[in-house]
Design a protein around this motif. Structure first.
Motif, short mmCIF file in Angstrom:
data_model
loop_
_atom_site.label_atom_id
_atom_site.label_comp_id
_atom_site.label_asym_id
_atom_site.label_seq_id
_atom_site.Cartn_x
_atom_site.Cartn_y
_atom_site.Cartn_z
N ALA A 282 -11.12 -8.15 14.26
CA ALA A 282 -11.45 -9.52 14.68
C ALA A 282 -11.85 -10.37 13.48
CB ALA A 282 -12.56 -9.49 15.72
N ILE B 158 -19.18 -14.50 14.57
CA ILE B 158 -17.99 -13.81 14.09
C ILE B 158 -17.12 -14.78 13.28
CG2 ILE B 158 -15.81 -12.73 14.78
CD1 ILE B 158 -18.12 -10.85 15.08
N GLY B 159 -17.02 -16.02 13.75
CA GLY B 159 -16.26 -17.02 13.00
C GLY B 159 -16.86 -17.30 11.64
N PRO C 181 -8.77 -10.44 19.09
CA PRO C 181 -9.87 -10.91 19.94
C PRO C 181 -11.22 -10.30 19.55
CG PRO C 181 -7.96 -10.38 21.28
CD PRO C 181 -7.64 -9.92 19.89
N VAL C 182 -12.26 -11.10 19.70
CA VAL C 182 -13.62 -10.65 19.38
C VAL C 182 -14.06 -9.64 20.45
CG1 VAL C 182 -16.03 -11.36 19.13
CG2 VAL C 182 -14.17 -12.84 18.29
N GLU D 41 -16.17 -7.55 23.13
CA GLU D 41 -17.14 -8.03 24.10
C GLU D 41 -18.57 -7.78 23.60
OE1 GLU D 41 -18.28 -7.40 28.84
OE2 GLU D 41 -16.57 -6.36 27.94
N ASP E 233 -21.40 -12.34 19.29
CA ASP E 233 -21.51 -13.79 19.23
C ASP E 233 -20.26 -14.33 18.54
OD1 ASP E 233 -22.08 -16.42 18.25
OD2 ASP E 233 -24.22 -16.03 18.50
N ARG E 234 -19.42 -15.04 19.30
CA ARG E 234 -18.15 -15.52 18.75
C ARG E 234 -18.33 -16.50 17.61
NH1 ARG E 234 -13.77 -14.26 21.97
NH2 ARG E 234 -14.33 -13.24 23.95
N ALA E 235 -19.35 -17.34 17.71
CA ALA E 235 -19.58 -18.31 16.64
C ALA E 235 -19.95 -17.58 15.34
CB ALA E 235 -20.69 -19.28 17.04
N SER F 195 -16.16 -14.30 9.46
CA SER F 195 -14.75 -14.23 9.09
C SER F 195 -14.43 -15.20 7.96
CB SER F 195 -13.89 -14.55 10.31
OG SER F 195 -12.52 -14.53 9.98
#
Length: 458
Positions: free
Chosen positions: A321, A337-338, A327-328, A330, A333-335, A341
């Motif tokens: 990811a 991870i961004g 995909p991140v 489950e 925290d997607r933000a 990245s």
């Protein structure tokens, strides 16, 4: 087993070698730490040789073992670290509690490299694997091993232990020493809401080999452990709290970029010494000894074997990811991870620029945005020198945007020089109007460039 007394040190880097030597001559530096992967045992830098001649201790600090990863430690990497310890006459070596790669046989997927230290989940599975990996490393190294806690932007979901409890059990089960980075404790306080004082209270302080201190910067509520900024007061506060609880044998200032003048480094070292000297305990040459690790029960080794595959799947999903746009997983925290990245891609661009400084010189202002597009399409797989060549191929293939003829000529010439004697037939045909024979042993990059460019020719 006793710790060696070290005193106050600084991270040796080629960019500040002269300043470090001057600080050692005036007694403001007692020892240094060098990144192990940047030191060649048969060709030690003259600066390190001079420091050794003056009696300055040099400790190799590894960054690529990935002892927190699901795979067993690579024998060649361990042998290389052992060689560096012997070449430097080091009293110990250090590494990180982190994973740096994923994929491979355990997951049946492509191998991925992070190019960065990523956090290990504080779970029983991860601890079982880490303990077995640490024991493998201890058996392969000629001197004691100390492991560093790392900074993290992201937190694993469903963790089972606090950082302090995780480290305490690691020491109890392996006898490994600890390198406590107080800047990383501060980073995890800002980014993950973890209390550094609680972590210190849970630590087996008698296992601390030495302490790291470093600077960073806060942007949009995220603390970036940059090692390129002055040490802030908040980090010195954590250092003071540690020295109220123990008297570790050494403390070291890290600086990895945006290097200041020697007098500024001296001021930072003086501030660190001031905190250490103000510690509640009286100085002592060594803390209490750390017991040797007990033998590993067979059931524990078997449990680690089952845990490896579970850990491999989780770590590979996270790494993919971060570097491959999958995909991140489950619970993350997607933000964040961004943020992580983008930070990994930026770090990769910076390292490639250092490994191959001709690339930003040739491409100018276009280097960084084009490299970030390349990184988004192609994860790091085989190291930064190969990455530089693959990036040049990406640009010459036209996928990084059109390059003017003069830039293309310079880049093609650089690629030829770095990749060996083989020319680029299609580009030579396009740029000079004549063909050249194919190389005897074409690389995959050459084949891809040749086929792509031939298809574009009239």
């Amino acid at each position: 087993m006793e710790h060696s007394y070290l005193g106050t040190g600084i991270g040796w880097r080629p960019e500040i070698a002269a300043a470090v030597e001057a600080l050692a001559e005036t007694g403001r530096v007692d020892w240094v730490e060098a990144v192990a992967e940047n030191v060649c045992p048969g060709h030690l830098p003259d600066s390190l040789l001079r420091l050794r001649e003056r009696g300055v201790t040099v400790v190799p600090h590894g960054v690529s073992l990935g002892l927190g990863g699901a795979e067993r430690p690579d024998a060649e990497r361990l042998a290389a670290l052992a060689q560096r310890a012997q070449a430097l006459g080091a009293p110990l070596v250090t590494e990180h509690i982190a994973f740096v790669r994923g994929g491979g046989e355990l997951t049946g997927s492509a191998r991925l490299e992070a190019g960065h230290l990523l956090p290990v989940p504080r779970t029983r599975d991860a601890l079982d694997v880490l303990c077995e990996n640490v024991r493998i490393a201890q058996d392969a190294l000629p001197v004691p091993l100390a492991l560093e806690n790392i900074a993290a932007l992201v937190a694993w979901p469903d963790e089972e232990m606090s950082e302090g409890a995780f480290l305490a059990e690691l020491v109890e089960r392996t006898g490994v020493r600890l390198l406590i980075d107080v800047a990383n404790l501060h980073t995890n306080h800002v980014n993950r809401g973890e209390d550094p004082l609680s972590a210190l209270d849970a630590l087996p302080v008698e296992a601390i080999a030495y302490v790291h201190v470093a600077g960073g910067v806060e942007k949009d509520g995220v603390w970036h452990d940059s090692h390129a900024h002055p040490v802030p007061g908040a980090v010195l506060d954590v250092l003071a709290a540690l020295y109220e609880r123990a008297r570790p044998p050494g403390v070291l200032l890290e600086r990895d970029d945006d290097f200041p003048a020697g007098d500024e480094l001296a001021r930072e070292l003086a501030a660190i010494r001031g905190v250490v000297d103000a510690g509640a305990r009286e100085p002592s040459s060594v803390p209490p000894s750390v017991a040797s690790a007990p033998p590993v029960p067979a059931r524990v080794a078997a449990a680690a074997g089952a845990a490896r595959q579970r850990l491999a799947l989780r770590q590979t999903a996270l790494l993919s990811a971060l570097v491959a746009g999958t995909p991140v997983p489950e619970g993350f925290d997607r933000a964040r991870i961004g943020v992580q990245s983008r930070a990994l891609a930026a770090k990769r661009a910076g390292i490639v620029a250092k490994v191959a400084p001709e690339l930003p010189d040739i491409l100018g202002a276009a280097y960084r945005p084009v490299f970030l597009r390349y990184a988004a399409e192609r994860p790091l797989e085989r190291g930064y020198r190969r990455d530089a060549l693959d990036f040049a191929a990406y640009v010459l293939d036209g996928r990084g945007g059109p390059a003017d003829p003069a830039t293309a000529r310079r880049l093609a010439a650089w690629w030829r020089q770095r990749s060996g004697p083989a020319p680029l037939p299609a580009w030579r045909t396009r740029l000079r109007g004549r063909a050249f024979p194919s190389p005897r042993q074409p690389s995959h990059v050459f084949i891809r460039m040749r086929d792509t460019l031939r298809s574009k020719l009239p």
